[in-house]
Write an enzyme that holds these catalytic residues in place. Structure first.
Site, short mmCIF file in Angstrom:
data_model
loop_
_atom_site.label_atom_id
_atom_site.label_comp_id
_atom_site.label_asym_id
_atom_site.label_seq_id
_atom_site.Cartn_x
_atom_site.Cartn_y
_atom_site.Cartn_z
N ASP A 30 0.86 -1.19 0.00
CA ASP A 30 0.00 0.00 0.00
C ASP A 30 0.89 1.23 0.00
O ASP A 30 2.00 1.19 0.54
CB ASP A 30 -0.93 0.01 1.22
CG ASP A 30 -2.20 0.77 0.94
OD1 ASP A 30 -3.26 0.14 0.81
OD2 ASP A 30 -2.13 2.02 0.83
N GLU A 151 -13.85 -10.61 -6.89
CA GLU A 151 -14.05 -10.96 -5.48
C GLU A 151 -15.54 -10.83 -5.13
O GLU A 151 -16.20 -9.91 -5.56
CB GLU A 151 -13.21 -9.99 -4.63
CG GLU A 151 -13.29 -10.25 -3.16
CD GLU A 151 -13.04 -11.70 -2.81
OE1 GLU A 151 -11.96 -12.20 -3.14
OE2 GLU A 151 -13.94 -12.35 -2.23
N PHE A 249 -31.28 -12.32 0.21
CA PHE A 249 -31.39 -11.01 -0.46
C PHE A 249 -32.83 -10.69 -0.86
O PHE A 249 -33.10 -10.12 -1.90
CB PHE A 249 -30.41 -10.91 -1.65
CG PHE A 249 -29.02 -10.64 -1.14
CD1 PHE A 249 -28.31 -11.63 -0.49
CD2 PHE A 249 -28.46 -9.38 -1.25
CE1 PHE A 249 -27.05 -11.38 0.04
CE2 PHE A 249 -27.20 -9.12 -0.72
CZ PHE A 249 -26.51 -10.12 -0.08
N LEU A 250 -33.73 -11.12 0.02
CA LEU A 250 -35.14 -10.87 -0.20
C LEU A 250 -35.70 -10.16 1.04
O LEU A 250 -36.87 -10.28 1.35
CB LEU A 250 -35.84 -12.22 -0.42
CG LEU A 250 -37.02 -12.26 -1.40
CD1 LEU A 250 -36.68 -11.60 -2.72
CD2 LEU A 250 -37.45 -13.70 -1.64
N CYS A 260 -20.35 -1.31 -3.01
CA CYS A 260 -20.41 -2.14 -4.23
C CYS A 260 -21.70 -1.98 -5.03
O CYS A 260 -21.66 -1.63 -6.21
CB CYS A 260 -20.22 -3.60 -3.85
SG CYS A 260 -18.56 -3.91 -3.28
C1 UDX Z 1 -21.85 -6.99 -1.81
C2 UDX Z 1 -21.96 -8.43 -2.37
O1 UDX Z 1 -22.89 -9.19 -1.58
C3 UDX Z 1 -20.59 -9.09 -2.39
O2 UDX Z 1 -20.67 -10.37 -3.01
C4 UDX Z 1 -19.61 -8.19 -3.17
O3 UDX Z 1 -18.31 -8.74 -3.15
C5 UDX Z 1 -19.60 -6.79 -2.61
O4 UDX Z 1 -20.93 -6.26 -2.58
P1 UDX Z 1 -21.60 -5.89 0.61
O5 UDX Z 1 -21.70 -4.58 -0.11
O6 UDX Z 1 -20.50 -6.07 1.60
O7 UDX Z 1 -21.44 -7.09 -0.45
O8 UDX Z 1 -22.98 -6.11 1.40
P2 UDX Z 1 -24.30 -7.00 1.22
O9 UDX Z 1 -24.41 -7.88 2.39
O10 UDX Z 1 -24.36 -7.63 -0.10
O11 UDX Z 1 -25.42 -5.88 1.34
C6 UDX Z 1 -25.51 -4.80 0.40
C7 UDX Z 1 -26.66 -3.89 0.74
O12 UDX Z 1 -27.91 -4.54 0.50
C8 UDX Z 1 -26.71 -3.43 2.19
O13 UDX Z 1 -27.04 -2.07 2.23
C9 UDX Z 1 -27.82 -4.27 2.81
O14 UDX Z 1 -28.43 -3.63 3.89
C10 UDX Z 1 -28.75 -4.44 1.63
N1 UDX Z 1 -29.58 -5.65 1.70
C11 UDX Z 1 -29.01 -6.88 1.61
C12 UDX Z 1 -30.97 -5.53 1.81
O15 UDX Z 1 -31.52 -4.43 1.88
N2 UDX Z 1 -31.73 -6.68 1.81
C13 UDX Z 1 -31.17 -7.91 1.70
O16 UDX Z 1 -31.94 -8.90 1.69
C14 UDX Z 1 -29.77 -8.01 1.62
#
Ligand code: UDX
Length: 430
Positions: A30, A151, A249-250, A260
């Protein structure tokens, strides 16, 4: 294997530390010396459960090394990962300047067979771009190959996700370079998808965007539920048991944030645009995501008969629990909306308050979650930290101006909360 990882952000640091723990000799690189110094002391610069213990262990075992020199690390490694940020640029396309700067630094250091691995989330064609850039230095094409290895780890469960991925994706032009990564990852016992670099690059964007669409879909259903008297949690449960849909994710809520989903949805929309395809589905998912928060706040505003002069408590600031990351968190939209309407805001988060203080210094920060209730006209649950579930709502309600609770993440159940005399409003329930 001798590995270098350039970039010690979420992806780079977690990947580096885990690969070191699996017995590889890893140099994490880094340019931020302060960050390297912190890691050298066995401390994690990010809040990520379980990470610090592995940092300490791998440092002690001598498998984790730190450097600020890309050149030195490249010369000492067979595989060099690029894991630097690709934030959205002005037009929404990912800004590749950090990736290309790293490639520029790697190129002159290649003096033996080297596999360069793109782990950063990058648009289709970036592996080729990096290859062309390295070739422009006069590098022998037989000495190196650029591989795409996106990733999928999630913040908050990054260690678990890296050790137990659903799949590993390796995009490569040649079998030999792909096999180098197969060798590195085979210990994880996860399915390995071997494909081309462009398909690998697209798999990452398509996966994140699909998940964002899935959440926006259930959030759109939550709006229908609020209008017709159905309960989105019940609807999601009934849908999710269908194996073709799946229950993950529902979860309806305030919408998706983080480093992301917003960036990748925008990035894929831009990729479509550049290739002559208008990805209306993604634009709609993004619109639904934005409406979800404003709609919830409008309900609060109606409930309170206006927000000016009202004191609103916020539980949670991070974009999701178990992280101190506030990038594109829903708390921003909420704070800005409330402050814009003249409300007084007091917020709490178990780990993200200092990050938010830097960018929103003008709101109040509570010393603990209970203070958020004191003298408040309403409390909004923004991030579903597990520790908030056990709050003594009955007792805390007596310290509020009025017992009004807006649950943005379906943390509590209506009947339980209403027992304590609260007016309870939540997502996807009338
Ligand atoms: C995401 C992807 O899941 C991961 O595979 C990728 O590498 C990076 O982006 P991350 O951003 O760390 O990971 O969080 P994640 O757990 O996926 O949640 C993302 C957002 O969706 C959060 O704001 C979370 O609160 C929201 N979320 C997630 C919902 O509102 N409902 C859900 O059912 C799941």
């Amino acid at each position: 294997m001798d590995v270098a990882i350039v970039g010690t952000g979420y992806v780079g640091l977690v990947t580096g530390v885990i690969l070191a723990d699996l017995g590889n000799r890893v140099i994490c690189v880094d340019r931020d010396q302060a960050k390297l110094d912190l890691i050298a002391q066995g401390k994690s610069p990010i809040y990520e459960p379980g990470l610090e213990e592995i940092i300490k262990r791998t440092l002690q075992e001598g498998n984790l090394l730190l450097s600020s020199s890309i050149e030195e690390a490249t010369k000492k490694s067979e595989v060099v990962f690029i894991a630097v940020g690709t934030p959205p640029g002005e037009d929404g396309s990912p800004d590749l300047s950090a990736v290309l700067a790293v490639a520029n630094a790697i190129a002159p250091a290649i003096d033996k067979p080297t596999v360069i691995v793109n782990k950063s989330t990058v648009p289709v064609g970036t592996a080729q771009l990096v290859e062309d850039l390295i070739l422009s230095y006069g590098t022998d094409p037989g000495l190196f190959e650029v591989v795409s290895n996106p990733e999928f780890l999630r913040e908050g469960s990054a260690v678990h996700d890296t050790l137990r991925p659903d799949r590993v994706v390796v995009g490569s032009k040649t079998k030999s370079a792909a096999m180098k990564l197969v060798e590195l990852y085979s210990v994880l016992e996860a399915p390995i998808v071997l494909t081309t670099t462009t398909s690998a690059e697209l798999i990452k964007y398509a996966s994140n965007s699909f998940l964002a669409v899935k959440i926006s879909f259930i959030n759109a259903i939550s709006r229908i539920c609020e209008k017709c008297g159905a309960d989105v949690e019940e609807v999601a449960r009934g849908m999710g048991l269908d194996k073709r849909i799946g229950s993950q994710f529902l979860k309806a809520g305030l919408g998706w944030g983080g480093s992301c989903f917003p960036k990748d949805v925008q990035g894929l929309t831009k990729t479509g645009e550049k290739l002559g395809y208008r990805f209306d589905l993604l634009t709609a998912a993004d619109d639904i995501n934005k409406q979800q928060t404003t709609h919830f706040l409008t309900r609060l505003e109606e409930k309170l008969g206006g927000l000016s002069g009202k004191r609103i408590g916020l539980l949670g600031l991070a974009f999701k629990p178990n992280t101190d990351d506030i990038r594109d968190a829903k708390s921003f939209e909420i704070i800005d909306y409330l402050a814009g309407k003249g409300a007084e805001v007091i917020a709490h988060d178990p780990v993200a308050m200092s990050n938010m203080k830097e960018v929103r210094p003008y709101i109040d920060y509570a010393k603990d979650a209970t203070e958020v209730f004191q003298g408040s006209d309403a409390v909004i649950l923004v991030t579903e930290w597990e520790q908030y579930r056990g709050l003594n709502l009955d007792q805390l309600g007596s310290q509020m101006k009025s017992r009004i609770l807006f649950d943005g993440r379906r943390m509590w159940t209506k009947t339980n909360v209403e027992r304590y005399g609260y007016s309870y409003s939540t997502i996807g329930l009338e």
